[in-house]
Design an enzyme around this catalytic site. Structure first.
Site, PDB file in Angstrom:
ATOM      1  N   GLU A 254     -37.113  47.219   8.973  1.00  0.00           N
ATOM      2  CA  GLU A 254     -37.249  46.323  10.120  1.00  0.00           C
ATOM      3  C   GLU A 254     -38.106  45.114   9.760  1.00  0.00           C
ATOM      4  O   GLU A 254     -37.798  43.976  10.106  1.00  0.00           O
ATOM      5  CB  GLU A 254     -37.913  47.051  11.303  1.00  0.00           C
ATOM      6  CG  GLU A 254     -37.221  48.303  11.768  1.00  0.00           C
ATOM      7  CD  GLU A 254     -37.696  49.559  11.050  1.00  0.00           C
ATOM      8  OE1 GLU A 254     -37.815  49.528   9.804  1.00  0.00           O
ATOM      9  OE2 GLU A 254     -37.946  50.565  11.727  1.00  0.00           O
TER      10      GLU A 254
ATOM     11  N   THR B  41     -17.729  79.931 -15.986  1.00  0.00           N
ATOM     12  CA  THR B  41     -18.700  78.932 -16.451  1.00  0.00           C
ATOM     13  C   THR B  41     -18.990  79.059 -17.932  1.00  0.00           C
ATOM     14  O   THR B  41     -19.518  78.141 -18.536  1.00  0.00           O
ATOM     15  CB  THR B  41     -20.034  79.090 -15.707  1.00  0.00           C
ATOM     16  OG1 THR B  41     -20.522  80.412 -15.957  1.00  0.00           O
ATOM     17  CG2 THR B  41     -19.856  78.892 -14.228  1.00  0.00           C
TER      18      THR B  41
ATOM     19  N   ASP C 238     -30.478  76.896 -23.053  1.00  0.00           N
ATOM     20  CA  ASP C 238     -29.887  75.575 -23.362  1.00  0.00           C
ATOM     21  C   ASP C 238     -30.912  74.485 -23.645  1.00  0.00           C
ATOM     22  O   ASP C 238     -30.538  73.413 -24.108  1.00  0.00           O
ATOM     23  CB  ASP C 238     -29.029  75.090 -22.178  1.00  0.00           C
ATOM     24  CG  ASP C 238     -27.917  76.056 -21.838  1.00  0.00           C
ATOM     25  OD1 ASP C 238     -27.552  76.859 -22.727  1.00  0.00           O
ATOM     26  OD2 ASP C 238     -27.408  76.016 -20.703  1.00  0.00           O
TER      27      ASP C 238
END
Ligand code: AOF
Ligand code: ZN
Length: 381
Positions: free
Chosen positions: A70, A179, A218
């Protein structure tokens, strides 16, 4: 007897809003979206000042601590704001936060009407902004394109109303929902376009959550490194659920220790001090069958002003979050591959006693991303 014609039910379609009101609010929401990657932990907010049908100022919130939408729009409009209508995607604030309340300048400059898309769910505002404007005779209306405005700030809204972040779980799988091979080999199931898409989801998130299992397997970086997001994009918090503090101190997810949090339930562990010495934040939560108490973990993240959480882990964390009904949205990439029924599935869940126990979802989006299919789904309520 022939069926009686059903009476046409009058529904409140908020017909006080004109077509040009809709157009201007749509623009305010578009402006708000410019803050998608930068306003965190603040909401994305856009604002338009319109005088006699002409847009005289536009603004959006760019960064916490800087001008609210605003204030930016009023500044652009200058004297043109007197007697104008202001369209804002969130109720103007009435409190002193990092910046002073927006109702002040709106009143001082003498706007005639304020249209907002939604009430500010922040308990410090929650209607008080609109009340302050009405008290001085400004016409205030609320609820125009509310669904779109809420969607843009799903995390902020959820944190303010439920004390939890919005949780998106990402999964990449083959067409048959697998997966990884049974031996765990899982790299590069999906293509480059899907990975680039993941970069943008990460970039809009306040935090990326993973598990110690994924870190050990990983060693992912889980960072934002998409050149299209600028040279130094804002990095989300990296959060590891690690009940036993098993991850290595040099795990790549901890590479920026000042933006890393490890959640553990072994409060007395000596390893705790090693993480803290690196500058990693260590949080203690209770333990349950999964490991750390995930609901407590998420509630703590909300306390730390985390709005949107992006989960990248394996089937164990995805299953546990789903089972505990902590998932708000699934983002699933399906590669055009088949891995076969001995490969691993997407969600590790206890066996169902019957189909009535299945997790019910509703698809909200489906599209091709490169060669992969991207599905979005939310719990059916
Ligand atoms: C924003 N941008 O454009 C609007 C917000 O700490 P502050 O002063 O930045 O205040 C943040 C709060 O202000 C925020 O939680 C929300 O309730 C309200 N409105 N916030 O960041 C804006 N209009
Ligand atoms: Zn404000």
């Amino acid at each position: 007897a022939p069926p009686r014609p059903r009476p046409v039910r009058k529904v409140n379609v908020m017909n006080s809003f004109s077509t040009s009101d809709h157009v201007h609010m749509a623009r305010a929401i578009e402006l708000a979206a410019r803050g998608l990657y930068s306003t965190d932990p603040n909401p994305r907010v856009g604002c338009l000042v319109v005088r006699d049908g002409v847009v005289v100022g536009e603004g959006w919130h760019e960064r916490a601590g800087e001008a609210h939408a605003e204030v930016a729009a009023l500044q652009a409009a200058g004297e043109g704001a007197r007697g104008a209508t202001v369209y804002v995607s969130l109720e103007p604030c009435s409190h002193h936060g990092r910046t002073p309340p927006c109702v002040g300048p709106l009143i001082r400059v003498g706007v005639a009407r304020v249209v907002c898309a939604m009430t500010d769910p922040n308990p410090r505002v929650q209607g008080a902004g609109m009340a302050a404007l009405r008290a001085v005779g400004i016409k205030v209306e609320c609820g125009l394109l509310e669904a779109q405005a809420r969607e843009l700030n799903c995390g902020f809204v959820q944190r303010m109303t439920r004390g939890l972040p919005w949780v998106r779980v990402k999964l990449a799988a083959s067409l048959d929902g697998r997966t990884a091979l049974a031996d765990g080999e899982s790299r590069w199931i999906t293509g480059e376009a899907a990975r680039a898409d993941v970069q943008r989801w990460r970039a809009r998130s306040s935090a990326i959550l993973t598990s110690s299992g994924t870190v050990l397997a990983d060693d992912p970086r889980l960072d934002v490194r998409d050149a299209s997001l600028g040279p130094q994009p804002r990095q989300p918090w990296r959060v590891v659920a690690d009940s036993e503090l098993r991850v290595a101190l040099d795990a790549r997810v901890l590479a920026d220790p000042a933006r890393a949090i490890v959640f553990t339930s072994s409060a007395g562990s000596a390893r705790r001090g090693h993480f803290q010495a690196l500058g990693v934040r260590v949080e203690s939560v209770g333990r349950n069958a999964y490991g750390v108490d995930l609901r407590a973990l998420l509630a703590r993240l909300a306390e730390l002003e985390i709005n949107e959480v992006w989960v990248e882990a394996g089937s164990r964390l995805a299953g546990a979050l789903l089972e505990e009904r902590l998932v708000d949205e699934l983002v699933i990439y399906l590669a055009p591959h088949v891995l076969g029924s001995t490969a691993l599935g997407m969600f590790r869940l206890p066996a169902l006693a019957g189909l009535n126990e299945r997790v019910r979802l509703r698809y909200t989006d489906v599209r091709l991303v490169g060669d992969d299919l991207r599905l979005q789904a939310r719990p059916a309520v």
